[in-house]
Structure formats: structure tokens, C-alpha cells
Design a protein around this motif. Structure first.
Motif, PDB file in Angstrom:
ATOM      1  N   ASP A   1       0.830  -1.206   0.000  1.00 34.38           N
ATOM      2  CA  ASP A   1       0.000   0.000   0.000  1.00 34.38           C
ATOM      3  C   ASP A   1       0.864   1.255   0.000  1.00 34.38           C
ATOM      4  O   ASP A   1       1.790   1.383   0.797  1.00 34.38           O
ATOM      5  N   GLY A   2       0.555   2.180  -0.904  1.00 37.46           N
ATOM      6  CA  GLY A   2       1.204   3.484  -0.907  1.00 37.46           C
ATOM      7  C   GLY A   2       2.490   3.576  -1.679  1.00 37.46           C
ATOM      8  O   GLY A   2       3.117   4.636  -1.721  1.00 37.46           O
TER       9      GLY A   2
ATOM     10  N   ALA B   1      -9.959  -5.081  -6.146  1.00 34.47           N
ATOM     11  CA  ALA B   1      -9.227  -4.692  -7.349  1.00 34.47           C
ATOM     12  C   ALA B   1      -9.624  -3.294  -7.805  1.00 34.47           C
ATOM     13  O   ALA B   1      -8.776  -2.472  -8.166  1.00 34.47           O
ATOM     14  N   ARG B   2     -10.921  -3.006  -7.788  1.00 34.06           N
ATOM     15  CA  ARG B   2     -11.381  -1.674  -8.192  1.00 34.06           C
ATOM     16  C   ARG B   2     -10.824  -0.605  -7.249  1.00 34.06           C
ATOM     17  O   ARG B   2     -10.400   0.470  -7.694  1.00 34.06           O
ATOM     18  N   ARG B   3     -10.816  -0.914  -5.965  1.00 31.86           N
ATOM     19  CA  ARG B   3     -10.268   0.054  -5.000  1.00 31.86           C
ATOM     20  C   ARG B   3      -8.769   0.246  -5.215  1.00 31.86           C
ATOM     21  O   ARG B   3      -8.259   1.378  -5.119  1.00 31.86           O
ATOM     22  N   ALA B   4      -8.049  -0.826  -5.492  1.00 31.74           N
ATOM     23  CA  ALA B   4      -6.605  -0.725  -5.725  1.00 31.74           C
ATOM     24  C   ALA B   4      -6.311   0.095  -6.979  1.00 31.74           C
ATOM     25  O   ALA B   4      -5.365   0.893  -7.019  1.00 31.74           O
ATOM     26  N   ILE B   5      -7.113  -0.097  -8.011  1.00 30.38           N
ATOM     27  CA  ILE B   5      -6.938   0.670  -9.248  1.00 30.38           C
ATOM     28  C   ILE B   5      -7.158   2.155  -8.985  1.00 30.38           C
ATOM     29  O   ILE B   5      -6.355   3.010  -9.395  1.00 30.38           O
ATOM     30  N   GLN B   6      -8.249   2.467  -8.282  1.00 35.17           N
ATOM     31  CA  GLN B   6      -8.538   3.869  -7.983  1.00 35.17           C
ATOM     32  C   GLN B   6      -7.455   4.476  -7.102  1.00 35.17           C
ATOM     33  O   GLN B   6      -7.057   5.638  -7.281  1.00 35.17           O
ATOM     34  N   ARG B   7      -6.971   3.705  -6.125  1.00 28.00           N
ATOM     35  CA  ARG B   7      -5.887   4.186  -5.256  1.00 28.00           C
ATOM     36  C   ARG B   7      -4.665   4.561  -6.080  1.00 28.00           C
ATOM     37  O   ARG B   7      -4.095   5.646  -5.916  1.00 28.00           O
ATOM     38  N   ASP B   8      -4.247   3.669  -6.982  1.00 32.16           N
ATOM     39  CA  ASP B   8      -3.024   3.917  -7.746  1.00 32.16           C
ATOM     40  C   ASP B   8      -3.199   5.061  -8.738  1.00 32.16           C
ATOM     41  O   ASP B   8      -2.254   5.802  -9.015  1.00 32.16           O
ATOM     42  N   MET B   9      -4.394   5.205  -9.288  1.00 26.74           N
ATOM     43  CA  MET B   9      -4.662   6.370 -10.134  1.00 26.74           C
ATOM     44  C   MET B   9      -4.469   7.655  -9.335  1.00 26.74           C
ATOM     45  O   MET B   9      -3.825   8.594  -9.798  1.00 26.74           O
ATOM     46  N   ASN B  10      -5.029   7.690  -8.130  1.00 26.55           N
ATOM     47  CA  ASN B  10      -4.937   8.888  -7.297  1.00 26.55           C
ATOM     48  C   ASN B  10      -3.517   9.152  -6.820  1.00 26.55           C
ATOM     49  O   ASN B  10      -3.167  10.297  -6.519  1.00 26.55           O
TER      50      ASN B  10
END
Length: 373
Positions: free
Chosen positions: A218-219, A280-289
Motif C-alpha cells: 500500500d502506498g 481490485a477496483r479500489r486498488a486501481i482507484q488508489r493507484d490512479m490517485n
């Protein structure tokens, strides 16, 4: 415990501390640089980190990756396993037609592929020397190590070849996990991110066009992006994140090739669980941000729904998919058994990935596609 304290603690417990003194000193120095960089970045960068766009179109190839199209040579990335034995060229039994290469073997192998239209590779380091692995993965960014040596060689010999570098610690750690561990064997996310972002920066400084963190800590995307910004490299070094990377049995041949099997446990606590579509959707959105320039899904063929989700979530970004070693090996096995034609199945599998929404495919079939396309 800070990274520098962790290094000191391990040094104290190591019975061969004298032998490894230079390694520990190097790691302590790296920790100090990391802290200074993070502190400086916190006061020099403000606003939304995802505003950093230049790396996504700083190179002719990445400009072409911004478009949607049918299967072409430009959209393919070929994985290469680079060892610390300069003269090695060893076949990988579980990966047909794939090899581990020393840097002295790279130019003769790649030259005919580049003449056929190879545009991009992704490098994986495979240290084989007994002293190359430790608890901290200190060899991952060794200036004389296989990845950095290969980056410099390929930039000099093939100036038009686009060089991606996988960023992880599993090949370099004595325990085979993708980061630094706590004493209870669990992953220390903060220490791992600090270490992995340093490795990514080292590859960028050496000349990599793209850094691709595959560790799933994460991060780590934000940490890498901040260090690229601080180093003045974010405008031309692309960050391709393995955002939706699922755990499973399809990585077996890769682990044989890279020597990266965990010595205990598994990676289910940091790789996504099969069926974890919401994660997976949350991880994608996290990495976009956090500033990713490209989102990757891995494995590819078994997760076409996730590729579609990635494209829906990242509508204005390129989506990549990794056609992993197990997928490749199964297609080869089926063709060898006479179940189907190799070329037809390779095309069907890859075109299915594209229809799902990917515009970039990391594929071991790349040399064959250079002949077929």
C-alpha cells in the motif's frame, strides 16, 4: 522501527557482520537519502500528485500507447530475465523458448528481434550468487547488479528500445517475499515502501524509461512518484503500476525463472484474492490517485472482467495486462498435445485481452508475434 535502525539491528545480529559491513553502510546511506528526499518533497510539492502527466507522452512509444487499436507490435512488452552471470544463456524448462540471460548475451539475442520490430522490454533481475540475497534485498539496486547493468547496456546499444523495469524485492530477499518482514514474518508495509521506492529511483536514474512496481504494498505508487518528482525525473520516467495483481498458481514458471519462491508462507496477504473484484477496483482507484501513469492487471486472460473494470475506472489512461507465465505455458502445452494450434490460440487469447480493454500486453509470445504480425 525505522529503516536505518532495522539495518543496524540486522547488522548486529549477523555473525558475518565484518564481511557485510560495506553492504550495511550502503543501506544506511540509502535510508538517510530516502528520509531527506521525503522531507524535501513534502515542502516542494503541493496539490494533486496525479497532475503529473508528462511521462505518459514523453517518448514516441508511450504516445502510441495512448491510442486504442488492434494488436500491433508497438503494444507488446517482452519480459527478460537478467542474471548476475554475464555469460549465461540458460533455457527455462517451464517456459518454452525463454531464457535467463547474462548481460553479455543480451545484444546478440535482442538484435534480430529489434530488426523485426521489437519496441519494448521489461527487465527482471535474477541474482544467482549465494551472497546476493539478504533480508532487506540490498542487491536490488546494486549499481553493478544485473538490472542496472542491463539498463545502461541497452540504452547505449539500442537507443530506440523502450526499457521497463519491474520493481520488487522478491528476487533479492533471502525469504522470497516482496518486501521487508517484521520479526513475526508479516510484511512491514512502511519499510517495504521506503525500500522499493529507493529501488525504483535507482532504476530511473540509471536510465529506465519506465518503473513498474509489482510488490502490491500500500502506498508505494505515491512514494515512487514523489521521489521521481524530487529527483527531477517525473516528466520522463513513466510509472506503470501492477494495480490489480491477484494471487494464484499461474506464477509457477515465473518463480522458477526468477528464483523468487517464498521460503515460507505465501503472498495472499498482499496480492489480491481471486474473486476480490471490489478490492481490485479500489486498488486501481488508489493507484490512479497516487500518480500512476498506466494501470496493469495481472494475470490477464483469467481476469478479463477486471481489465474491463480498469478501463472503465481509468477511462483516460492506458491499461496494461500481463499474460503471465502460467497462461503462456498452458497454451504451449495444449498446442504440443495437439489440442489446438499455437498461433491461433495465442492470437485468440491476446485479442480477448485487448477486447476487454487493455492497450498494452506484457507477453512471452512477443518474439512469435513479431513474425506473425
Amino acid at each position: 522501527m525505522s529503516f536505518s535502525n532495522l539495518v543496524s539491528d540486522i547488522a548486529f545480529r549477523d555473525s558475518n557482520a565484518d564481511e557485510r559491513g560495506s553492504t550495511i553502510s550502503h543501506a544506511q546511506s540509502r535510508a538517510a537519502r530516502s528520509y531527506a528526499s521525503t522531507t524535501a518533497t513534502s515542502v516542494s510539492i503541493s496539490g494533486d500528485i496525479s497532475s503529473q502527466l508528462h511521462a505518459g507522452y514523453s517518448h514516441p512509444l508511450t504516445r502510441s500507447w495512448q491510442a486504442e487499436r488492434q494488436l500491433t507490435k508497438e503494444m507488446l512488452i517482452f519480459p527478460l530475465f537478467i542474471t548476475d552471470n554475464p555469460d549465461e544463456q540458460t533455457p527455462i524448462p517451464s517456459l518454452p523458448n525463454q531464457y535467463r540471460f547474462g548481460i553479455n548475451r543480451l545484444v546478440p539475442f535482442l538484435s534480430p528481434l529489434i530488426r523485426k520490430g521489437l519496441r519494448s522490454v521489461i527487465l527482471f533481475g535474477v541474482p544467482l550468487h549465494p551472497s546476493a540475497k539478504d533480508a532487506l534485498g540490498t542487491a536490488a539496486d546494486d549499481p553493478a547488479g544485473p538490472v542496472i547493468s542491463a539498463i545502461r547496456l541497452l540504452r547505449a546499444r539500442f537507443p530506440n528500445l523502450y526499457i521497463n523495469t519491474d520493481v520488487c524485492l522478491c528476487e533479492y530477499t533471502s525469504h522470497g517475499h516482496c518486501g521487508i518482514l517484521r520479526e513475526d514474518g508479516s510484511l512491514d508495509n512502511a519499510q517495504s515502501v521506503d525500500r522499493i521506492s529507493d529501488v525504483a529511483l535507482a532504476y530511473a536514474v540509471a536510465g529506465a524509461h519506465c518503473v513498474a512496481p509489482s510488490d502490491m504494498n500500500d502506498g508505494r505508487v505515491r512514494a515512487i512518484k514523489l521521489k521521481l518528482i524530487e529527483a527531477g525525473l517525473a516528466h520522463r520516467v513513466l510509472l506503470m503500476s501492477y494495480s490489480a495483481k491477484f494471487s494464484g498458481c499461474l506464477y509457477g514458471p515465473f518463480r522458477d525463472a526468477a528464483g523468487s519462491c517464498p521460503s515460507f508462507g505465501d503472498r495472499k496477504c498482499y496480492q489480491l484474492p481471486p474473486g476480490g473484484r471490489g478490492l481490485a477496483r479500489r486498488a486501481i482507484q488508489r493507484d490512479m490517485n497516487e500518480g500512476a501513469d498506466i494501470i496493469m492487471v495481472k494475470p490477464a486472460s483469467q481476469y478479463l472482467d477486471i481489465i474491463r473494470d480498469a478501463k472503465d475506472l481509468a477511462q483516460d489512461m492506458p491499461v496494461a495486462a500481463y499474460q503471465v507465465s502460467g497462461e503462456f505455458a498452458m497454451i504451449h502445452a495444449g498446442a504440443k498435445a495437439g489440442v489446438f494450434d499455437l498461433k491461433a490460440m495465442a492470437f485468440e487469447s491476446t485479442e480477448g485481452i485487448l477486447r476487454a480493454g487493455a492497450g498494452i500486453v506484457v507477453s512471452y509470445f512477443t518474439p512469435e508475434f513479431l513474425d506473425w504480425l
